[in-house]
Design an enzyme around this catalytic site. Structure first.
Site, short mmCIF file in Angstrom:
data_model
loop_
_atom_site.label_atom_id
_atom_site.label_comp_id
_atom_site.label_asym_id
_atom_site.label_seq_id
_atom_site.Cartn_x
_atom_site.Cartn_y
_atom_site.Cartn_z
N TYR A 16 51.41 44.33 47.71
CA TYR A 16 51.17 45.21 48.85
C TYR A 16 50.04 44.63 49.67
O TYR A 16 49.00 44.25 49.13
CB TYR A 16 50.78 46.60 48.35
CG TYR A 16 50.43 47.58 49.46
CD1 TYR A 16 51.41 48.00 50.37
CD2 TYR A 16 49.14 48.08 49.61
CE1 TYR A 16 51.09 48.90 51.39
CE2 TYR A 16 48.82 48.97 50.63
CZ TYR A 16 49.80 49.39 51.51
OH TYR A 16 49.49 50.27 52.50
N ASP A 34 45.10 37.68 49.38
CA ASP A 34 44.76 39.06 49.71
C ASP A 34 43.90 39.58 48.55
O ASP A 34 44.43 39.98 47.52
CB ASP A 34 46.02 39.89 49.91
CG ASP A 34 45.70 41.35 50.21
OD1 ASP A 34 44.51 41.73 50.12
OD2 ASP A 34 46.64 42.11 50.51
N LYS A 51 38.15 47.43 50.81
CA LYS A 51 37.75 48.30 49.70
C LYS A 51 36.26 48.16 49.34
O LYS A 51 35.43 48.71 50.05
CB LYS A 51 38.69 48.08 48.51
CG LYS A 51 40.13 48.44 48.94
CD LYS A 51 41.13 48.74 47.86
CE LYS A 51 42.36 49.41 48.46
NZ LYS A 51 43.62 48.71 48.29
C1 PLP Z 1 44.54 48.54 49.61
C2 PLP Z 1 45.12 47.22 49.88
C3 PLP Z 1 45.41 46.80 51.19
C4 PLP Z 1 45.30 47.71 52.38
O1 PLP Z 1 44.01 48.14 52.63
P1 PLP Z 1 43.79 49.46 53.52
O2 PLP Z 1 42.31 49.53 53.66
O3 PLP Z 1 44.40 50.58 52.75
O4 PLP Z 1 44.49 49.22 54.81
C5 PLP Z 1 45.85 45.51 51.37
N1 PLP Z 1 45.98 44.67 50.34
C6 PLP Z 1 45.73 45.04 49.07
C7 PLP Z 1 45.87 44.05 47.97
C8 PLP Z 1 45.29 46.33 48.80
O5 PLP Z 1 45.06 46.69 47.53
#
Ligand code: PLP
Length: 429
Positions: A145, A240, A268
């Site tokens: 994701y 990511d 985060k």
């Molecule tokens: C949470 C998450 C996102 C998206 O971040 P948001 O601040 O919710 O837009 C993207 N990549 C990973 C791996 C995530 O865990």
């Protein structure tokens, strides 16, 4: 008190006013069933609900709260910043300090661009990779994701290689067609797609430890293979690390495994609980961003002083405390508790765990990719989730999320939670 309404009254009102009563879908508990609780306040490892119930929290606001909720140092930093104003719309000193910290902590990052969410970070990383390489196609992995970016909301199909179909309504098939989806840990599929499309691929984007379909760990040599393949074909490797950054090590997975991606998306923890994302990488690539380069990226509130202050306090505290050895120990403790309980009950269970991250898969064999993850007994997870919630422990409301530890999960909280989860596993039917 924020409210004198209880969770069920609030949820009824919320459903009249917001789609599904929530501002982010997983919060609605659709995958485990039942109605969500509303949180009144949060402190350390615990949430207090609008119903006055205290819960030991393993969601930790989906990752950011690595120091526990309402950390006094982060609160103090935000309070100090607040004295000077909430937003300037000009460069501010916090942004420089934040950039210095990120460059110091994250091995591959030479320059950064701050933004307001993880989604913005990955979206901009993809655009930058396309602008830099002059190519259109992106490879992502099933089950990873990367936020709700159009071209990345594409998951899986059958076989090793699927030319993407969007997962969400509202995404033109032509956008998704530029996204090639592979199975994580499938080195052959990777090889094949690069021999067919190698010179069209702008980038591979990957959660180096996929943590949005439970938690999946790479086979030995797999991440190295991604690096070598990208280098050989002139494609960029984007890690990511929105979830893993500052969590599995101060420098994320790239520090743990010693692999240097070209670009890294962060989020985060970097905001200390306020909305922040960041994109960073090799200076030569980052300089393709406006105003130096042709790739446009912007944000009214990017580098916001309150958000930067919270993030800086969070990152500095990680630097000072080095909680990572403690996390390895606490993580292993909870993993062993879960595995022992499952063995006693005779239930097959896998508990992948890295430091402060762990997940539960009710499955005979280790989970190596998205297909394995969706083949696990998620109804058992739902039973455990509800048992835990009734006994004061909040697990993520989906079998496909990762559980998080924070530094406030000390003695009492971890022992009580271990007891509840062991009973919960015992009670699974
Ligand atoms: C949470 C998450 C996102 C998206 O971040 P948001 O601040 O919710 O837009 C993207 N990549 C990973 C791996 C995530 O865990």
């Amino acid at each position: 008190m924020l409210t004198d309404m209880d969770s069920s009254q609030l949820f009824q009102r919320a459903q009249q006013l917001m789609p599904g009563g929530v501002n982010s879908p997983v919060r609605a508990f659709r995958s485990v069933g039942g109605a969500p609780f509303f949180t009144q306040s949060a402190n350390g490892a615990r949430l207090t609900t609008a119903d006055g119930v205290e819960l030991i929290d393993f969601v930790c606001t989906w990752g950011p709260a690595i120091h526990g909720h309402n950390d006094p140092d982060i609160r103090a930093a935000v309070a100090t910043a607040l004295e000077h104003g909430t937003s300037f719309g000009t460069p501010n000193p916090y942004e420089v300090e934040m950039a210095e910290l990120i460059v110091e902590l994250v091995p591959s990052v030479e320059k950064v661009r701050m933004c307001n969410s993880g989604t913005e970070a990955t979206m901009s990383a993809i655009r930058l990779a396309r602008g830099y390489t002059g190519r259109d196609k992106i490879i992502k992995f099933a089950g990873c994701y990367h936020g709700h970016v159009d071209s990345l909301l594409v998951k899986a199909g059958s076989g090793a290689l699927t030319l993407g179909n969007p997962d969400s309504a509202g995404i033109p098939a032509s956008f998704a067609a530029e996204t090639i989806v592979l199975d994580y840990n499938d080195a052959e599929g990777l090889q094949r797609v690069f021999s067919d499309h190698g010179d069209e691929i702008a980038a591979i984007i990957v959660e180096p430890y996929p943590a949005n379909c439970g938690l999946i760990l790479p086979d030995a040599g797999y991440l190295e293979r991604l690096r070598e393949t990208c280098t050989a074909h002139g494609s960029l490797l984007i890690f990511d690390e929105v979830m893993t950054g500052f969590r599995v090590a101060a420098g994320g997975v790239q520090e743990r495994v010693g692999i240097t991606p070209d670009l890294t998306a962060l989020g985060k923890i970097i905001g200390g609980g306020l909305p922040v994302g960041a994109l960073g990488g090799r200076a030569e690539i980052m300089d393709y961003l406006a105003p130096l380069g042709p790739v446009y990226q912007a944000g009214t509130l990017s580098g916001n002083p309150l958000a930067m202050a919270a993030g800086i306090a969070s990152l500095k505290k990680l630097q000072q405390q080095d909680p990572y050895p403690l996390f390895e120990q606490l993580g292993a403790q909870i993993r062993d508790t879960l595995l022992d309980a499952a063995a006693a009950k005779g239930l097959p269970l896998q508990v992948p765990q890295v430091g402060s991250m762990f997940a539960l898969f009710f499955s005979e064999s280790p989970v190596r990719n998205f297909g394995d993850a969706t083949g696990t007994a998620t109804d058992r997870f739902s039973q455990l989730f509800h048992h835990a919630l009734e006994h004061g422990v909040y697990l993520p409301p989906s079998a496909y999320e990762t559980c998080f530890l924070c530094t406030a999960h000390d003695g009492d909280a971890i022992e009580r939670a271990a007891e509840v989860l062991a009973e919960g596993i015992q009670s699974i039917r």
